[in-house]
Design a protein around this motif. Structure first.
Motif, PDB file in Angstrom:
ATOM      1  N   ALA A 129     -37.178  83.149 -28.207  1.00  0.00           N
ATOM      2  CA  ALA A 129     -37.828  84.207 -27.439  1.00  0.00           C
ATOM      3  C   ALA A 129     -39.281  84.333 -27.878  1.00  0.00           C
ATOM      4  CB  ALA A 129     -37.084  85.530 -27.620  1.00  0.00           C
ATOM      5  N   GLU A 130     -39.924  85.357 -27.396  1.00  0.00           N
ATOM      6  CA  GLU A 130     -41.325  85.613 -27.716  1.00  0.00           C
ATOM      7  C   GLU A 130     -41.491  86.100 -29.154  1.00  0.00           C
ATOM      8  OE1 GLU A 130     -44.895  88.481 -25.911  1.00  0.00           O
ATOM      9  OE2 GLU A 130     -42.799  88.834 -25.404  1.00  0.00           O
ATOM     10  N   GLU A 131     -40.610  87.005 -29.589  1.00  0.00           N
ATOM     11  CA  GLU A 131     -40.745  87.631 -30.893  1.00  0.00           C
ATOM     12  C   GLU A 131     -39.398  87.619 -31.618  1.00  0.00           C
ATOM     13  OE1 GLU A 131     -42.354  91.535 -30.342  1.00  0.00           O
ATOM     14  OE2 GLU A 131     -44.276  90.804 -29.574  1.00  0.00           O
ATOM     15  N   TYR A 132     -39.454  88.005 -32.907  1.00  0.00           N
ATOM     16  CA  TYR A 132     -38.220  88.086 -33.684  1.00  0.00           C
ATOM     17  C   TYR A 132     -38.227  89.358 -34.517  1.00  0.00           C
ATOM     18  CZ  TYR A 132     -34.031  86.624 -36.124  1.00  0.00           C
ATOM     19  OH  TYR A 132     -32.748  86.566 -36.597  1.00  0.00           O
ATOM     20  N   ASP A 133     -37.167  90.126 -34.379  1.00  0.00           N
ATOM     21  CA  ASP A 133     -36.980  91.368 -35.133  1.00  0.00           C
ATOM     22  C   ASP A 133     -36.349  90.999 -36.470  1.00  0.00           C
ATOM     23  OD1 ASP A 133     -36.096  93.738 -36.247  1.00  0.00           O
ATOM     24  OD2 ASP A 133     -35.112  94.474 -34.440  1.00  0.00           O
ATOM     25  N   THR A 134     -37.171  90.969 -37.523  1.00  0.00           N
ATOM     26  CA  THR A 134     -36.672  90.525 -38.826  1.00  0.00           C
ATOM     27  C   THR A 134     -35.841  91.595 -39.532  1.00  0.00           C
ATOM     28  OG1 THR A 134     -38.775  91.208 -39.850  1.00  0.00           O
ATOM     29  CG2 THR A 134     -38.564  88.904 -39.171  1.00  0.00           C
ATOM     30  N   VAL A 135     -35.885  92.829 -39.048  1.00  0.00           N
ATOM     31  CA  VAL A 135     -35.089  93.900 -39.654  1.00  0.00           C
ATOM     32  C   VAL A 135     -33.644  93.824 -39.157  1.00  0.00           C
ATOM     33  CG1 VAL A 135     -34.790  96.394 -39.906  1.00  0.00           C
ATOM     34  CG2 VAL A 135     -37.095  95.403 -39.964  1.00  0.00           C
ATOM     35  N   ASP A 136     -33.485  93.796 -37.843  1.00  0.00           N
ATOM     36  CA  ASP A 136     -32.143  93.710 -37.269  1.00  0.00           C
ATOM     37  C   ASP A 136     -31.652  92.282 -37.115  1.00  0.00           C
ATOM     38  OD1 ASP A 136     -31.526  96.369 -37.075  1.00  0.00           O
ATOM     39  OD2 ASP A 136     -32.295  96.610 -35.044  1.00  0.00           O
ATOM     40  N   GLY A 137     -32.549  91.307 -37.354  1.00  0.00           N
ATOM     41  CA  GLY A 137     -32.162  89.916 -37.252  1.00  0.00           C
ATOM     42  C   GLY A 137     -31.795  89.505 -35.846  1.00  0.00           C
ATOM     43  N   ARG A 138     -32.706  89.753 -34.879  1.00  0.00           N
ATOM     44  CA  ARG A 138     -32.432  89.433 -33.485  1.00  0.00           C
ATOM     45  C   ARG A 138     -33.736  89.122 -32.756  1.00  0.00           C
ATOM     46  NH1 ARG A 138     -31.067  94.866 -30.117  1.00  0.00           N
ATOM     47  NH2 ARG A 138     -30.951  93.221 -28.546  1.00  0.00           N
ATOM     48  N   MET A 139     -33.603  88.432 -31.630  1.00  0.00           N
ATOM     49  CA  MET A 139     -34.779  88.090 -30.833  1.00  0.00           C
ATOM     50  C   MET A 139     -35.271  89.285 -30.024  1.00  0.00           C
ATOM     51  SD  MET A 139     -33.957  84.295 -29.341  1.00  0.00           S
ATOM     52  CE  MET A 139     -33.420  82.951 -30.421  1.00  0.00           C
ATOM     53  N   ALA A 140     -36.562  89.241 -29.680  1.00  0.00           N
ATOM     54  CA  ALA A 140     -37.173  90.283 -28.856  1.00  0.00           C
ATOM     55  C   ALA A 140     -38.175  89.628 -27.909  1.00  0.00           C
ATOM     56  CB  ALA A 140     -37.863  91.330 -29.730  1.00  0.00           C
ATOM     57  N   GLY A 141     -38.429  90.295 -26.799  1.00  0.00           N
ATOM     58  CA  GLY A 141     -39.400  89.793 -25.828  1.00  0.00           C
ATOM     59  C   GLY A 141     -38.791  88.803 -24.860  1.00  0.00           C
ATOM     60  N   ASN A 142     -39.611  88.348 -23.917  1.00  0.00           N
ATOM     61  CA  ASN A 142     -39.115  87.479 -22.854  1.00  0.00           C
ATOM     62  C   ASN A 142     -38.597  86.151 -23.400  1.00  0.00           C
ATOM     63  OD1 ASN A 142     -39.397  88.936 -20.275  1.00  0.00           O
ATOM     64  ND2 ASN A 142     -41.548  89.060 -20.863  1.00  0.00           N
ATOM     65  N   PHE A 143     -37.658  85.549 -22.637  1.00  0.00           N
ATOM     66  CA  PHE A 143     -36.851  84.460 -23.182  1.00  0.00           C
ATOM     67  C   PHE A 143     -36.426  83.507 -22.088  1.00  0.00           C
ATOM     68  CE2 PHE A 143     -32.518  82.868 -23.833  1.00  0.00           C
ATOM     69  CZ  PHE A 143     -32.588  82.291 -25.096  1.00  0.00           C
ATOM     70  N   PRO A 144     -36.427  82.183 -22.406  1.00  0.00           N
ATOM     71  CA  PRO A 144     -37.136  81.557 -23.517  1.00  0.00           C
ATOM     72  C   PRO A 144     -38.628  81.528 -23.231  1.00  0.00           C
ATOM     73  CG  PRO A 144     -36.076  79.874 -22.197  1.00  0.00           C
ATOM     74  CD  PRO A 144     -35.657  81.197 -21.613  1.00  0.00           C
ATOM     75  N   GLN A 145     -39.417  81.550 -24.275  1.00  0.00           N
ATOM     76  CA  GLN A 145     -40.860  81.736 -24.173  1.00  0.00           C
ATOM     77  C   GLN A 145     -41.577  80.400 -24.385  1.00  0.00           C
ATOM     78  OE1 GLN A 145     -42.732  84.040 -23.253  1.00  0.00           O
ATOM     79  NE2 GLN A 145     -44.528  84.386 -24.502  1.00  0.00           N
ATOM     80  N   ALA A 146     -42.368  79.987 -23.388  1.00  0.00           N
ATOM     81  CA  ALA A 146     -43.094  78.722 -23.494  1.00  0.00           C
ATOM     82  C   ALA A 146     -44.016  78.711 -24.702  1.00  0.00           C
ATOM     83  CB  ALA A 146     -43.895  78.478 -22.216  1.00  0.00           C
ATOM     84  N   PHE A 147     -44.689  79.826 -24.973  1.00  0.00           N
ATOM     85  CA  PHE A 147     -45.652  79.893 -26.075  1.00  0.00           C
ATOM     86  C   PHE A 147     -44.964  79.600 -27.418  1.00  0.00           C
ATOM     87  CE2 PHE A 147     -49.915  82.352 -26.561  1.00  0.00           C
ATOM     88  CZ  PHE A 147     -50.481  81.225 -27.142  1.00  0.00           C
ATOM     89  N   SER A 148     -43.765  80.124 -27.613  1.00  0.00           N
ATOM     90  CA  SER A 148     -43.048  79.868 -28.858  1.00  0.00           C
ATOM     91  C   SER A 148     -42.725  78.382 -28.988  1.00  0.00           C
ATOM     92  CB  SER A 148     -41.760  80.695 -28.912  1.00  0.00           C
ATOM     93  OG  SER A 148     -42.034  82.081 -28.911  1.00  0.00           O
ATOM     94  N   HIS A 149     -42.281  77.783 -27.899  1.00  0.00           N
ATOM     95  CA  HIS A 149     -41.869  76.382 -27.970  1.00  0.00           C
ATOM     96  C   HIS A 149     -43.056  75.431 -28.069  1.00  0.00           C
ATOM     97  CE1 HIS A 149     -37.520  76.707 -27.582  1.00  0.00           C
ATOM     98  NE2 HIS A 149     -37.741  77.760 -26.828  1.00  0.00           N
ATOM     99  N   LEU A 150     -44.168  75.730 -27.402  1.00  0.00           N
ATOM    100  CA  LEU A 150     -45.308  74.815 -27.489  1.00  0.00           C
ATOM    101  C   LEU A 150     -45.939  74.863 -28.878  1.00  0.00           C
ATOM    102  CD1 LEU A 150     -48.475  76.133 -27.224  1.00  0.00           C
ATOM    103  CD2 LEU A 150     -47.511  76.861 -25.043  1.00  0.00           C
ATOM    104  N   THR A 151     -45.962  76.045 -29.498  1.00  0.00           N
ATOM    105  CA  THR A 151     -46.513  76.127 -30.856  1.00  0.00           C
ATOM    106  C   THR A 151     -45.557  75.526 -31.879  1.00  0.00           C
ATOM    107  OG1 THR A 151     -45.731  78.435 -30.936  1.00  0.00           O
ATOM    108  CG2 THR A 151     -48.064  78.072 -30.436  1.00  0.00           C
TER     109      THR A 151
END
Length: 639
Positions: A601-623
């Motif tokens: 996804a776009e972001e990751y919630d490190t407290v609850d251990g879950r994804m956040a934001g739109n999914f799947p996110q091109a920006f995450s995969h290209l980087t």
């Protein structure tokens, strides 16, 4: 209610995409394009807003307190009230121990977007294969149930909806005069869908429900196909032949991806995701197939990403070109030429899949939002923003295409010259920045660097590729920008580049400065910036935030979780500046956040251990791809 974001799988026919939950529910699907109104919208509401469930009987109960999303909701509520974790010491539910159906395996077929889910029940095993046919220009989704052992009672429930879940269609039975097959047709306004199948469900209170038994050796097929309501009902597809054709397409597309020493599997899947988000007919690349999956659960940071950002698409093409996909780059260049044709002053930061310009933002008030996150948005108001970095990203990508042998035609290079004229005309203007701040415009350092990069690529086009253009003028503007950036965008006192001119704040986009060649990765000024980012923007889990939301510059309430692309940029910076062990450590952590199908996804919630934001996110995969390339070839400049 919807599942956790990471519990979804993506299906794609290179025109639109569907999200299928681990529990067998198609909760999101826009027909016939990525940016069309959604036909299944349960992702942002519930089953009343449209979905297609196909799973063993007894496998799903969305309302139970142990549902993953509800468990996360209970944790957030407790934190807000200052209470201890209500789930501390509470065992995870074990469906198998309760005699309920369980998913034994869930995977894509090889290098495809053909999804296979293996279910085990007390009475047998069944395999569900989900895919969207590719290549036949048929907007449909196919679901095949195969009995593998014993007998499994399957439950099917489909809620036909249109207009982002707001429109309940007229539904009727239809008999094909040639084949004699019976199907279900749903019609509302310009849209219609037909459900073909061996065991059709029955109408019940604005939905269709049906159970059937599949035994070992049996196969039961269903297809949901969209068509314009004024046309004839499409005939039933040959599901088996279509499955073979779809598998063959994806395998052939990915077979030439170069083998990498490290992270080959995740790079391959990321390249496939970028292809899956590309519209095959227009060449447009969407940032994500979804809208309004929240960056801040229960907050207002919910955006529609089903459009083609020039920046994101240019960066996507850079990643794909690095791995040999020149044809896709040329198709996108053609899309770009059509989309921005006209007066350069009318340049937008994003367009529709076909190059549409009007993308007004509106709220879908009938939808309750993902876990109550409001508003749910369709369209994106950032379309009207001025973002000074965009042309730089486009020209950097098109230079890479030239370096690969892509030939400029009678339109492509003249357009690039016009874009350079656009940058010159706006050279003194403040902007909203890469993060699309909804606060006051500023001189963002990253934007100014990308304007520098635009003129730099213009100069190189003339002097290295013998194209025509005023290289002397562009060189003058490039050098002027460098002096200005070093005077106002770099703090000698702090020893770091800054987010905006004459301000001490930093943001993660400063990591791009070295990527475009403005400064070396190991330059002391760059290393000082990295140290400041690590100090100010790194969370307790070691991930980077985009910027400090508490500064109030973005004009929004609430906060957000770490933006995964920023941490992948940091991996690249580490690798190219000699911190290879740090790069591998962070890369391994980030890759570990992928779901079981390799999606991010776009972001990751490190407290609850879950994804956040739109999914799947091109920006995450290209980087991710860039980061892996840096690790595998660390020390080599990737520009």
């Amino acid at each position: 209610m919807a599942s956790l974001i990471e519990d979804y799988a993506l299906l794609s026919d290179l025109r639109t995409g569907a999200l299928v939950s681990e529990s067998g529910s198609v909760d999101w699907l826009c027909f016939p394009r990525f940016d069309s109104d959604a036909a299944f919208t349960a992702l942002l509401g519930d089953s009343e807003h449209g979905r297609w469930l196909l799973a063993p009987e007894g496998a799903v109960d969305d309302c139970e307190p142990q549902h993953p999303a509800r468990r996360s909701e209970r944790r957030r509520a407790a934190r807000a009230a200052g209470e201890e974790d209500p789930l501390q010491g509470e065992a995870e539910p074990d469906p198998a121990a309760e005699g309920r159906p369980v998913v034994v395996q869930r995977t894509y077929v090889d290098s495809t977007f053909v999804l296979r889910t293996l279910w085990k029940t007390p009475d047998g095993q069944a395999l569900v294969t989900d895919f969207m046919p590719v290549g036949d220009r048929r907007a449909s989704i196919v679901r095949r149930v195969e009995g593998l052992a014993g007998s499994v009672r399957m439950h099917q429930e489909i809620s036909f909806r249109f207009g982002d879940g707001a429109v309940v269609p007229w539904v009727r039975r239809h008999e094909d005069q040639k084949s004699g097959d019976t199907s279900i047709v749903a019609v509302a306004g310009p849209d219609a869908v037909v459900l073909h199948g061996d065991r059709l469900p029955q109408g019940h209170d604005h939905r269709h429900i049906g159970d059937f038994i599949v035994s070992a050796g049996e196969a039961v097929d269903f297809e949901l196909c969209w068509f314009p309501s004024h046309r004839h009902v499409p005939a039933r597809i040959d599901a088996g032949a279509s499955l073979q054709e779809t598998v063959s397409y994806w395998k052939n597309w990915s077979k030439d991806i170069p083998q990498q020493e490290s992270y080959h599997a995740v790079v391959k899947r990321s390249l496939l995701v970028l292809r899956a988000l590309t519209h095959e007919a227009t060449g447009g690349i969407v940032a994500a197939p979804t809208t309004s999956l929240p960056e801040d659960f229960c907050g207002e940071r919910n955006w529609d990403y089903r459009f083609c950002w020039l920046r994101d698409a240019a960066l996507t093409l850079e990643a794909m070109m690095t791995h040999g996909y020149e044809k896709e780059a040329l198709n996108w260049r053609d899309w770009l030429l059509r989309a921005v044709a006209g007066d350069p002053d009318d340049l937008q930061i994003m367009y529709g899949v076909g190059g549409e310009r009007r993308l007004p933002e509106r709220n879908l008030d009938h939808l309750p939002g993902y876990e109550g996150s409001l508003p749910v948005r369709a369209g994106n108001g950032a379309v009207d923003q001025y973002q000074g970095d965009v042309v730089g990203e486009v020209l950097v990508a098109l230079e890479k295409l030239r370096n690969m042998g892509g030939v400029e035609d009678h339109f492509s290079w003249p357009l690039q010259k016009k874009l350079l004229g656009y940058v010159e005309e706006h050279i003194d203007d403040k902007d909203h920045g890469i993060w699309e701040m909804r606060g006051d415009q500023k001189h963002f350092t990253h934007s100014r660097v990308m304007m520098w990069a635009a003129f730099d690529r213009g100069v190189r086009a003339v002097r290295e590729h013998q194209l025509d253009g005023d290289a002397a003028r562009w060189e003058e503007l490039r050098d002027r920008l460098r002096e200005e950036i070093m005077e106002h965008g770099y703090s000698e006192k702090e020893g770091t580049f800054t987010q905006t001119y004459d301000d001490a704040e930093v943001d993660a986009s400063l990591l791009v400065i070295a990527q475009v060649g403005f400064i070396e990765y190991d330059d002391p000024k760059m290393l000082g910036t990295v140290a400041r980012l690590e100090r100010d923007l790194m969370d307790d889990a070691g991930l980077l935030l985009r910027y400090r939301t508490s500064s109030g510059k973005d004009g929004l309430s609430g906060a957000e979780h770490p933006f995964l692309a920023c941490s992948f940029w940091l991996v690249e910076q580490y690798a190219r500046s000699g911190r290879i062990d740090d790069a591998r450590k962070l890369m391994d952590q980030l890759v570990g956040y992928s779901n079981g199908l390799g999606l991010l996804a776009e972001e990751y919630d490190t407290v609850d251990g879950r994804m956040a934001g739109n999914f799947p996110q091109a920006f995450s995969h290209l980087t991710l791809i860039r980061a892996a390339d840096a690790i595998n070839g660390h020390g080599q400049r990737a520009i």
